[in-house]
Design an enzyme around this catalytic site. Sequence first.
Site, PDB file in Angstrom:
ATOM      1  N   GLU A  67      -5.120  23.990  37.385  1.00  0.00           N
ATOM      2  CA  GLU A  67      -6.455  23.225  37.978  1.00  0.00           C
ATOM      3  C   GLU A  67      -6.966  23.865  38.878  1.00  0.00           C
ATOM      4  O   GLU A  67      -8.339  24.123  39.041  1.00  0.00           O
ATOM      5  CB  GLU A  67      -5.803  21.922  38.532  1.00  0.00           C
ATOM      6  N   GLY A  97      -0.498  23.202  50.157  1.00  0.00           N
ATOM      7  CA  GLY A  97      -0.299  24.043  49.029  1.00  0.00           C
ATOM      8  C   GLY A  97      -1.281  24.939  48.883  1.00  0.00           C
ATOM      9  O   GLY A  97      -1.617  25.826  49.687  1.00  0.00           O
ATOM     10  N   PRO A 146       5.122  21.723  53.313  1.00  0.00           N
ATOM     11  CA  PRO A 146       5.405  20.434  52.647  1.00  0.00           C
ATOM     12  C   PRO A 146       3.908  19.650  52.535  1.00  0.00           C
ATOM     13  O   PRO A 146       3.692  19.201  51.264  1.00  0.00           O
ATOM     14  CB  PRO A 146       6.124  19.694  53.542  1.00  0.00           C
ATOM     15  N   GLY A 147       2.790  20.076  53.192  1.00  0.00           N
ATOM     16  CA  GLY A 147       1.444  19.150  53.164  1.00  0.00           C
ATOM     17  C   GLY A 147       0.396  20.065  52.904  1.00  0.00           C
ATOM     18  O   GLY A 147      -0.748  19.600  53.003  1.00  0.00           O
ATOM     19  N   PHE A 164       9.216  26.395  50.114  1.00  0.00           N
ATOM     20  CA  PHE A 164       8.991  27.293  48.837  1.00  0.00           C
ATOM     21  C   PHE A 164       8.688  28.699  49.191  1.00  0.00           C
ATOM     22  O   PHE A 164       7.962  28.983  48.484  1.00  0.00           O
ATOM     23  CB  PHE A 164       7.758  26.666  48.070  1.00  0.00           C
ATOM     24  N   GLU A 198       0.946  30.658  42.940  1.00  0.00           N
ATOM     25  CA  GLU A 198      -0.218  31.722  42.824  1.00  0.00           C
ATOM     26  C   GLU A 198      -1.430  30.752  42.566  1.00  0.00           C
ATOM     27  O   GLU A 198      -2.415  31.357  41.683  1.00  0.00           O
ATOM     28  CB  GLU A 198      -0.099  32.896  42.065  1.00  0.00           C
ATOM     29  N   GLY A 250      14.941  26.349  15.906  1.00  0.00           N
ATOM     30  CA  GLY A 250      15.614  25.071  15.755  1.00  0.00           C
ATOM     31  C   GLY A 250      16.809  25.040  17.028  1.00  0.00           C
ATOM     32  O   GLY A 250      16.519  25.425  18.170  1.00  0.00           O
TER      33      GLY A 250
END
Length: 387
Positions: free
Chosen positions: A371, A131, A128-129, A156, A367, A343
């Site tokens: 950025e 990545g 969670p903290g 994740f 992955e 459309g």
Amino acid sequence: MQFAMTEEQQMIVDTTRAFVEKEIYPHELEVERSGHLPMEIIREVQSKAIEAGLYAANMPEEVGGAGLDTLTWLMYEKELGRANYALHWTCVARPSNILLAGTEEQREKYLYPCIRGEKWDCLAMTEPGAGSDLRGMKASAKQDGDDFILNGTKHFISHADIADFSIVFMATGEEETPRGPKKLITAFFVDKGTPGFSVREGYRNVSHRGYTNAVLEFDNCRLPKSAVLGEVHKGFQVANDWLGATRLQVAATCLGRAERALQHAVEYAAERRQFGQQIGKFQGVSFKLADMATELKAAELLTWMGGWKFDQGNVTESDMSMAKLKATEMLAMVADEAIQIHGGMGLMDELPLERIWRDARVERIWEGTSEIQRHIISREMLRPLGA
């Protein structure tokens, strides 16, 4: 570099594409609408993939894989990438290359069963903290005699719900560097069912329906030293040496989806008539098609070059980041324009376009975000100048 495929590469591409169209496409709508990939479908497609020689194709021949070189493997990945991600990733599994770093005893327990389709693996780094900043991970493993005690949370974690074991990266100490203290990381094998290790349902997300993520929790989970993959404190080295061209793999699967979307757009532009003529004759549509095809070709060339250089042993981090960056951002553009050309029909789930459009979003995040890729590319440019 040769720009034409070899006879063998063409055969692999044709075989994989035919398999995807015949064995995977028919199941896509069920998985997309339910968000669930039933085990009976997994086993059915898996057995056919093994019979066709397409299973674990990323692995060397000496361990029972197909032994494809990197460039050919990426062509194979492109063809699989045309389909629903959960179906092609789970049913035509490519076990993590990091399993090759194990001892022979670990290979017998983990690698070979994955190659035979008897087990599934999952890789657990993200928290969670933490990545992209893996050195910031808080989950830890502390040595207690000959054992390690694991505590913390990972999230994740893809397809951990069906994985028989996890390859988990844990902080095991600190080292002093010129830029301050940095965490030392160790990789561990953790079998499902190990006391103190639990897998709970993760988050519902917009991309890749049927492809699950999970939260892994470790509460005084005790492991023997034999569960260490590689060496203690050398988890990053193991990952760098053995994980392989994962960014190129992401790029390749994006190429397959983009090509499928473009094909639908071209066919629709040639068939759909408005104001007495095919819409493809209107410059507003024809120029979109030209831009889509050009962007796809550029991404494909970057990806094939990365794979070719990987096989030559001179690929750079920048090569792989450029391919991943270009292919993922190209897919977003192609998917969006394909829907625009169709459309309202483009948003209906009778076509794969809305799925490709949704799925494209995650590719610029996992992955390594776009950025992060730009950071890697610019860093490689500036370092020789001391910046």
